[in-house]
Design a protein around this motif. Structure first.
Motif, short mmCIF file in Angstrom:
data_model
loop_
_atom_site.label_atom_id
_atom_site.label_comp_id
_atom_site.label_asym_id
_atom_site.label_seq_id
_atom_site.Cartn_x
_atom_site.Cartn_y
_atom_site.Cartn_z
N PHE A 88 0.85 -1.19 0.00
CA PHE A 88 0.00 0.00 0.00
C PHE A 88 0.88 1.24 0.00
CE2 PHE A 88 -2.63 -3.29 1.80
CZ PHE A 88 -3.91 -3.01 1.35
N THR A 89 0.23 2.38 -0.25
CA THR A 89 0.88 3.68 -0.09
C THR A 89 0.32 4.36 1.15
OG1 THR A 89 1.09 3.93 -2.49
CG2 THR A 89 1.35 5.92 -1.17
N LEU A 90 1.18 4.93 1.96
CA LEU A 90 0.72 5.71 3.10
C LEU A 90 -0.03 6.93 2.58
CD1 LEU A 90 0.85 6.35 6.19
CD2 LEU A 90 2.90 7.69 5.67
N ALA A 159 -3.53 3.88 -7.46
CA ALA A 159 -2.46 4.87 -7.38
C ALA A 159 -2.92 6.19 -6.79
CB ALA A 159 -1.88 5.12 -8.77
N LEU A 160 -4.21 6.33 -6.52
CA LEU A 160 -4.73 7.60 -6.02
C LEU A 160 -4.07 8.06 -4.72
CD1 LEU A 160 -8.57 8.08 -6.56
CD2 LEU A 160 -6.77 9.80 -6.75
N PRO A 161 -3.86 7.18 -3.73
CA PRO A 161 -3.19 7.67 -2.52
C PRO A 161 -1.82 8.26 -2.80
CG PRO A 161 -4.21 5.55 -2.12
CD PRO A 161 -4.30 5.78 -3.59
N ALA A 162 -1.05 7.63 -3.67
CA ALA A 162 0.27 8.16 -4.01
C ALA A 162 0.14 9.47 -4.78
CB ALA A 162 1.06 7.14 -4.82
N ILE A 163 -0.76 9.51 -5.77
CA ILE A 163 -0.93 10.73 -6.55
C ILE A 163 -1.34 11.88 -5.65
CG2 ILE A 163 -2.37 11.81 -8.32
CD1 ILE A 163 -2.36 9.13 -9.81
N ALA A 164 -2.21 11.63 -4.68
CA ALA A 164 -2.65 12.68 -3.77
C ALA A 164 -1.47 13.26 -2.99
CB ALA A 164 -3.70 12.15 -2.81
N THR A 165 -0.55 12.42 -2.55
CA THR A 165 0.61 12.93 -1.82
C THR A 165 1.58 13.65 -2.76
OG1 THR A 165 1.93 10.88 -2.01
CG2 THR A 165 0.41 11.06 -0.14
N LEU A 166 1.67 13.19 -4.01
CA LEU A 166 2.59 13.80 -4.96
C LEU A 166 2.12 15.19 -5.38
CD1 LEU A 166 3.37 10.66 -7.13
CD2 LEU A 166 4.96 11.82 -5.59
N VAL A 167 0.82 15.35 -5.66
CA VAL A 167 0.35 16.68 -6.07
C VAL A 167 0.50 17.67 -4.91
CG1 VAL A 167 -1.21 15.74 -7.80
CG2 VAL A 167 -2.09 16.25 -5.52
N GLY A 168 0.40 17.16 -3.69
CA GLY A 168 0.60 18.03 -2.54
C GLY A 168 2.04 18.47 -2.37
N GLY A 233 -0.25 1.77 -11.34
CA GLY A 233 -1.57 1.17 -11.46
C GLY A 233 -1.46 -0.26 -11.94
N GLU A 234 -2.42 -0.71 -12.75
CA GLU A 234 -2.38 -2.07 -13.29
C GLU A 234 -1.13 -2.22 -14.15
OE1 GLU A 234 -2.49 -5.48 -15.39
OE2 GLU A 234 -2.88 -3.64 -16.55
N ALA A 235 -0.38 -3.30 -13.94
CA ALA A 235 0.96 -3.42 -14.52
C ALA A 235 0.95 -3.35 -16.05
CB ALA A 235 1.61 -4.74 -14.06
N GLY A 236 0.01 -4.03 -16.70
CA GLY A 236 -0.02 -4.01 -18.16
C GLY A 236 -0.32 -2.64 -18.71
N ALA A 237 -1.26 -1.93 -18.08
CA ALA A 237 -1.60 -0.58 -18.54
C ALA A 237 -0.43 0.38 -18.33
CB ALA A 237 -2.83 -0.07 -17.79
#
Length: 290
Positions: A88-90, A159-168, A233-237
């Motif tokens: 998981f991502t914190l 990936a949303l938890p990680a993206i949320a921390t990155l945009v911040g 996200g999904e590995a293939g995508a």
């Protein structure tokens, strides 16, 4: 700063559960022990250890002084007692506390993590390995973002938890595009970043998971110049999107960070594919360059 030599291993206890969207539960845990560095940078990865059937709490590996010693201790636990482990991502650490927030995607009563989260109640206990600066990128996110012409963030709901921390963590004045694939409009979450952030929500609306992201980026008019791209996200995508950016948009491989968080029809208990192993080798090479 000298990186740590091991990953922390501790128990965590559920103190709060909130449904932030119909398919996402944000669970707050209190950790028995937590390093001061946890929650001080974006995109911090951790592993949660779930109990086996018949166990009330998981049996945790003993921490060692070796960076990968915890994993050898984990494998040494007999398989019937060995905890099931998921990454998981914190999402957030509450300042001044040992409380950490982790988001769970609820994709039905299947899968170790989703099934556990559907039934979780305050007082339930899991194990946690990490987060740790041991696996921090050699160049911090904000530094890479500031050095690029613009920033591309792309991922699905995992990936949303990680993206949320990155945009911040985006520096002021940096132009950034975030493409986020989710099931439908009800799965949107607030993403707070600087004025230069443009978030584009992509809705599957019944289409297969991972099927919308790469096509949307390919169809988009992207800013000029060389971006720093972060994909998960999904590995293939994720692989398809990375190949497109490199082959069709001319983005240098070194300017793309990418991680497959999950795989269709496979779990983290299944053996890695040849492509998984190739991705892992590249990650190790980048970390070795710290």
């Amino acid at each position: 700063m000298t990186p740590p030599t091991t990953l922390p291993v501790t128990f965590v206890e559920v103190v709060e559960i909130r449904r932030i969207t119909p398919r996402t539960a944000r669970i707050t845990f209190e950790a028995e022990a937590l390093a001061d560095s946890v929650g001080t940078r974006p995109d911090q990865q951790l592993k949660l250890c779930f109990p086996r059937p018949g166990q009330s709490v998981p049996e945790l590996p003993a921490p060692t002084g070796d960076p990968m010693g915890w994993y050898q201790a984990y494998l040494a636990i007999p398989e019937p007692r060995r905890p099931l482990m998921r990454s998981f991502t914190l999402r957030r650490r509450r300042p001044g506390t040992r409380l950490v927030e982790v988001d769970f995607v609820l994709h039905g009563d299947t899968g170790t993590a989703a099934a556990w989260a559907l039934r979780a109640v305050p007082g339930d206990r899991l194990g946690m390995v990490g987060p740790s600066a041991l696996y921090a990128p050699p160049v911090p996110f904000a530094e890479r973002a500031a050095a690029a012409d613009w920033v591309l963030l792309a991922g699905d709901e995992s990936a949303l938890p990680a993206i949320a921390t990155l945009v911040g963590a985006l520096p002021e004045g940096v132009r950034a595009l975030a493409f986020v694939e989710v099931a439908d409009v009800r799965e949107r979450q607030p993403l707070d970043g600087p004025a230069g952030l443009d978030v584009r929500w992509l809705y599957r609306d019944g289409a297969p998971e991972g099927s919308v992201l790469a096509a949307a980026v390919a169809a988009a008019e992207l800013p000029p110049g060389t971006p720093y791209a972060w994909l998960a996200g999904e590995a293939g995508a994720v692989r398809a999107l990375r190949r497109y950016l490199v082959a069709e948009r001319g983005v240098p491989k070194a300017a793309v960070d990418f991680t497959g968080y999950w795989r269709h029809r496979l779990t983290q208990d299944d053996a890695p594919t040849a492509e998984d192993l190739a991705d892992a080798r590249e990650l190790q090479e980048r970390l070795a360059g710290r």
